[in-house]
Motif scaffolding. Structure first.
Motif, PDB file in Angstrom:
ATOM      1  N   VAL A 164       3.236  52.414  23.737  1.00 36.08           N
ATOM      2  CA  VAL A 164       2.262  51.323  23.619  1.00 36.08           C
ATOM      3  C   VAL A 164       1.241  51.703  22.543  1.00 36.08           C
ATOM      4  N   THR A 165       0.782  50.704  21.777  1.00 33.50           N
ATOM      5  CA  THR A 165      -0.222  50.931  20.743  1.00 33.50           C
ATOM      6  C   THR A 165      -1.612  50.763  21.343  1.00 33.50           C
ATOM      7  N   ALA A 166      -2.535  51.653  20.964  1.00 37.68           N
ATOM      8  CA  ALA A 166      -3.892  51.625  21.528  1.00 37.68           C
ATOM      9  C   ALA A 166      -4.583  50.281  21.273  1.00 37.68           C
ATOM     10  N   ALA A 167      -4.457  49.750  20.043  1.00 37.59           N
ATOM     11  CA  ALA A 167      -5.117  48.477  19.697  1.00 37.59           C
ATOM     12  C   ALA A 167      -4.590  47.346  20.563  1.00 37.59           C
ATOM     13  N   ASP A 168      -3.258  47.295  20.746  1.00 36.71           N
ATOM     14  CA  ASP A 168      -2.661  46.230  21.575  1.00 36.71           C
ATOM     15  C   ASP A 168      -3.080  46.374  23.039  1.00 36.71           C
ATOM     16  N   LYS A 188       0.751  37.808  37.931  1.00 38.02           N
ATOM     17  CA  LYS A 188       1.203  38.326  36.639  1.00 38.02           C
ATOM     18  C   LYS A 188       0.032  38.764  35.770  1.00 38.02           C
ATOM     19  N   GLN A 189       0.284  39.792  34.951  1.00 33.90           N
ATOM     20  CA  GLN A 189      -0.690  40.243  33.948  1.00 33.90           C
ATOM     21  C   GLN A 189      -0.056  40.125  32.566  1.00 33.90           C
ATOM     22  N   PHE A 190      -0.900  39.814  31.573  1.00 38.38           N
ATOM     23  CA  PHE A 190      -0.410  39.761  30.194  1.00 38.38           C
ATOM     24  C   PHE A 190      -0.169  41.184  29.698  1.00 38.38           C
ATOM     25  N   LYS A 191       0.931  41.385  29.001  1.00 36.54           N
ATOM     26  CA  LYS A 191       1.223  42.700  28.412  1.00 36.54           C
ATOM     27  C   LYS A 191       2.005  42.508  27.127  1.00 36.54           C
ATOM     28  N   THR A 192       1.549  43.130  26.062  1.00 40.30           N
ATOM     29  CA  THR A 192       2.244  43.035  24.775  1.00 40.30           C
ATOM     30  C   THR A 192       3.531  43.848  24.820  1.00 40.30           C
ATOM     31  N   ASN A 193       4.644  43.190  24.464  1.00 37.06           N
ATOM     32  CA  ASN A 193       5.936  43.875  24.335  1.00 37.06           C
ATOM     33  C   ASN A 193       6.251  44.052  22.849  1.00 37.06           C
ATOM     34  N   TYR A 194       7.263  44.827  22.559  1.00 40.17           N
ATOM     35  CA  TYR A 194       7.649  45.079  21.166  1.00 40.17           C
ATOM     36  C   TYR A 194       9.132  44.813  20.972  1.00 40.17           C
ATOM     37  N   GLU A 195       9.449  44.190  19.847  1.00 35.73           N
ATOM     38  CA  GLU A 195      10.864  43.965  19.524  1.00 35.73           C
ATOM     39  C   GLU A 195      11.081  44.121  18.017  1.00 35.73           C
ATOM     40  N   LYS A 196      12.333  44.434  17.671  1.00 33.94           N
ATOM     41  CA  LYS A 196      12.666  44.635  16.260  1.00 33.94           C
ATOM     42  C   LYS A 196      13.005  43.294  15.626  1.00 33.94           C
ATOM     43  N   ARG A 197      12.452  43.057  14.437  1.00 31.25           N
ATOM     44  CA  ARG A 197      12.762  41.836  13.685  1.00 31.25           C
ATOM     45  C   ARG A 197      13.055  42.200  12.244  1.00 31.25           C
ATOM     46  N   LYS A 198      13.927  41.400  11.607  1.00 32.08           N
ATOM     47  CA  LYS A 198      14.296  41.665  10.213  1.00 32.08           C
ATOM     48  C   LYS A 198      13.574  40.682   9.296  1.00 32.08           C
ATOM     49  N   PHE A 199      13.060  41.215   8.194  1.00 30.91           N
ATOM     50  CA  PHE A 199      12.358  40.396   7.216  1.00 30.91           C
ATOM     51  C   PHE A 199      13.010  40.568   5.845  1.00 30.91           C
ATOM     52  N   LYS A 200      13.062  39.486   5.085  1.00 26.44           N
ATOM     53  CA  LYS A 200      13.587  39.552   3.714  1.00 26.44           C
ATOM     54  C   LYS A 200      12.540  40.161   2.794  1.00 26.44           C
ATOM     55  N   VAL A 201      12.988  41.064   1.949  1.00 25.57           N
ATOM     56  CA  VAL A 201      12.097  41.685   0.969  1.00 25.57           C
ATOM     57  C   VAL A 201      12.547  41.271  -0.417  1.00 25.57           C
ATOM     58  N   ILE A 232       9.139  46.684  13.745  1.00 30.38           N
ATOM     59  CA  ILE A 232       8.810  46.464  15.164  1.00 30.38           C
ATOM     60  C   ILE A 232       7.517  45.651  15.225  1.00 30.38           C
ATOM     61  N   VAL A 233       7.578  44.491  15.880  1.00 27.16           N
ATOM     62  CA  VAL A 233       6.411  43.596  15.931  1.00 27.16           C
ATOM     63  C   VAL A 233       6.001  43.336  17.383  1.00 27.16           C
ATOM     64  N   PRO A 234       4.705  43.138  17.631  1.00 27.38           N
ATOM     65  CA  PRO A 234       4.253  42.812  19.002  1.00 27.38           C
ATOM     66  C   PRO A 234       4.555  41.355  19.352  1.00 27.38           C
ATOM     67  N   VAL A 235       5.032  41.143  20.585  1.00 28.68           N
ATOM     68  CA  VAL A 235       5.317  39.779  21.066  1.00 28.68           C
ATOM     69  C   VAL A 235       4.674  39.614  22.443  1.00 28.68           C
ATOM     70  N   PRO A 236       4.260  38.389  22.802  1.00 27.10           N
ATOM     71  CA  PRO A 236       3.640  38.180  24.121  1.00 27.10           C
ATOM     72  C   PRO A 236       4.627  38.464  25.247  1.00 27.10           C
ATOM     73  N   GLY A 237       4.126  39.064  26.310  1.00 27.61           N
ATOM     74  CA  GLY A 237       4.960  39.360  27.473  1.00 27.61           C
ATOM     75  C   GLY A 237       4.099  39.416  28.727  1.00 27.61           C
ATOM     76  N   SER A 238       4.698  39.800  29.831  1.00 32.92           N
ATOM     77  CA  SER A 238       3.947  39.894  31.091  1.00 32.92           C
ATOM     78  C   SER A 238       4.610  40.905  32.015  1.00 32.92           C
TER      79      SER A 238
END
Length: 543
Positions: A164-168, A188-201, A232-238
């Motif tokens: 987990v990231t401190a800022a998140d 339920k509690q809100f919790k930031t999850n992380y997932e891998k995403r691909k971006f075009k460069v 790896i980007v943060p996404v909303p979760g619980s």
């Protein structure tokens, strides 16, 4: 001559006075012991039946647990064996949600905004002070004892750590303070999850070499232009669990509004007051089952724990260091703070909390212990309900002395086993992040392990090394939960003492329905065999 007689040597006269006082107290104690009858013993046992049953249950649970370890029970058999304890946890957790909401709303509504503001400031100052003291104790003890001497190669690892990231994590804490759906906040509690995403460069066309490559090799250029980058980007979760922080913020705001509505808000005030009384009746009933539940909770955990052989020298020293730190905070610092501020005997006050402290050891959750803490403070220690209803729910959510001490100590222990020299700036960083992370640790079992990731990340320590201390965490979690509950309870006593003038003025102005109902004989007091008439005068609320 008179003057000469009045000028006796001071040391001698002082010693004589002390000796006379000791003799007088000894004689009084002897007379009291001699005057004890069989009826006195019987009435004492009846008054303290719950406490005695609970303490006996803990002792029997430990004996039963170690006796059954030789049978090598399977995981399924352990779960069946622990079922009575699981029932107790479910019963207590069932009452936490309505108890937090009803107690906070009625507690805040019974005070004017000025009084509740002052009480809130005192509570927060107390929480922050004790948490900072706990962190400093943890750091000093671990630096002096140095339990992490050696290497981590031979240490036993257990479990898996979620990154987990401190800022998140801190943003999640703020997000949970303002839940968008109150019904969802109940489970339920809100919790930031992380997932891998691909971006075009895309390659910027800033030189002629790109143009040349496109002309010479079209396929290679197309591949370069559409190159993909993984991130790896943060996404909303619980996560499942009561969002206590959100409910506390809402209940405080709601209570302030009801209090300002006066006659218009009386119906709502009466509703939440009645709800609070109904919950306390249920607590009194559950208390009869609590000793049995605690017995099986402790026995089941002892049967379930790993072989003690995995605990090496470093881990054993770490365990001893944590216990010493918690004992210093719970046995010296908190009682001393109570005595200095209130000028009352802290051990009489703590004696009334024994049942709550033993329940904390059994359940390993300050939130699950909350109903019992209410009962001990209000009925045995006679703390004003307006104070307990405000201070305890907030304290169980954000005041985590034991967790803060443990996190600071564990972070430096992990640095020691990695032979990582911490400078003064990094130790200050650990103390600040441990204080802040303990506020975000929900009052649930082993929540401190999650927030530990934040503390380790802040100084660049490997978060995977948390698995080195998981083997003993189940035991230390119970001790730090007990410290948390003790800190919350002593905080309620201190805040009541400091707020006595505001409470007295409020009684004089408005009349106090809460105190009036305190003096009435309540049905739940009959159930719990509490005799209001036999309370000592000095344990009652000084109004």
């Amino acid at each position: 001559m008179t003057k000469g007689n009045g000028e006796d040597p001071k040391p001698g006269s002082r010693m004589e006075r002390i000796q006379q006082g000791v003799r007088k107290r000894t004689l009084l104690a002897k007379k009291k012991v001699q005057s004890i009858t069989k009826d006195d013993v019987k009435s004492y046992l009846m008054r303290n039946a719950f406490v005695l049953f609970t303490v006996v249950a803990v002792i029997l649970g430990v004996i039963l647990g170690f006796s059954l370890r030789s049978y090598k029970m399977s995981y399924r058999e352990v779960k069946y064996f622990s079922f009575p304890g699981e029932l107790l946890m479910r019963m207590l957790q069932m009452l936490v949600l309505p108890l937090i909401v009803s107690s906070l709303v009625t507690g805040i509504a019974a005070l004017d905004s000025k009084a509740s503001g002052k009480m809130g400031v005192r509570a927060v100052v107390y929480y922050m002070s004790t948490t900072i003291i706990a962190v400093l104790i943890g750091i000093i003890i671990v630096v002096i004892i140095h339990p992490g001497k050696g290497t981590k190669e031979n240490m036993h690892r257990e479990g898996k750590i979620v990154q987990v990231t401190a800022a998140d994590a801190f943003l999640d804490l703020i997000r949970n303070m303002f839940p968008p759906n109150l019904v969802e906040a109940c489970f339920k509690q809100f919790k930031t999850n992380y997932e891998k995403r691909k971006f075009k460069v895309a390659i910027p066309p800033n030189d002629t070499s790109t143009v040349t490559s496109i002309i010479s090799n079209v396929s290679e250029a197309m591949e370069a232009l559409t190159r993909m980058r993984e991130e790896i980007v943060p996404v909303p979760g619980s996560v499942n669990g009561v969002n206590a922080l959100g409910l506390v913020v809402f209940s405080i705001s709601f209570g302030l509004v009801i209090g300002s509505m006066r006659e218009q808000g009386q119906a709502l005030k009466d509703f939440f007051d009645s709800l609070n009384e109904a919950i306390m009746r249920l607590v009194a009933l559950i208390m009869w089952y609590a000793p049995l539940g605690i017995l099986f909770l402790i026995a089941g955990k002892i049967v379930e724990m790993e072989d003690m052989g995995v605990i090496g020298g470093q881990l054993a020293m770490y365990t001893v260091t944590v216990i010493i730190g918690l004992l210093i905070h719970a046995v010296i610092v908190l009682p001393l703070l109570y005595f200095v501020i209130t000028r009352k005997n802290p051990w009489v006050f703590i004696g009334g909390l024994i049942q709550a402290l033993v329940t904390a050891v059994g359940t390993s959750s300050s939130s699950a212990t909350l109903p019992v803490t209410f009962k001990c403070l209000e009925e045995i220690n006679g703390v004003d309900k307006r104070v307990t209803r405000f201070v305890l729910p907030v304290g169980a959510t954000i005041n985590m002395d034991g967790t803060a001490l443990y996190e600071a100590l564990a972070a430096i222990f992990i640095a020691q086993v990695n032979n990582f020299e911490l400078n003064f700036g990094q130790i200050i960083t650990i103390s600040i992040t441990a204080t802040a992370a303990s506020i975000g640790a929900a009052g649930i079992p082993q929540a401190g392990l999650v927030t530990m990731v934040i503390v380790l990340t802040s100084v660049g320590l490997p978060t995977d090394d948390i698995t080195l201390i998981i083997a003993v965490d189940w035991f230390l979690d119970r001790l730090r939960t007990t410290t948390n509950v003790l800190g919350d309870s002593i905080g309620a006593g201190i805040v009541e003492h400091l707020s006595r003038h505001e409470l007295k003025n409020r009684d004089a102005e408005m009349g106090n329905s809460v105190i009036e109902e305190n003096e009435m004989k309540k049905p739940y007091q009959l159930i719990s065999q509490e005799n209001e008439n036999e309370k000592p005068l000095d344990s009652e609320t000084k109004m």
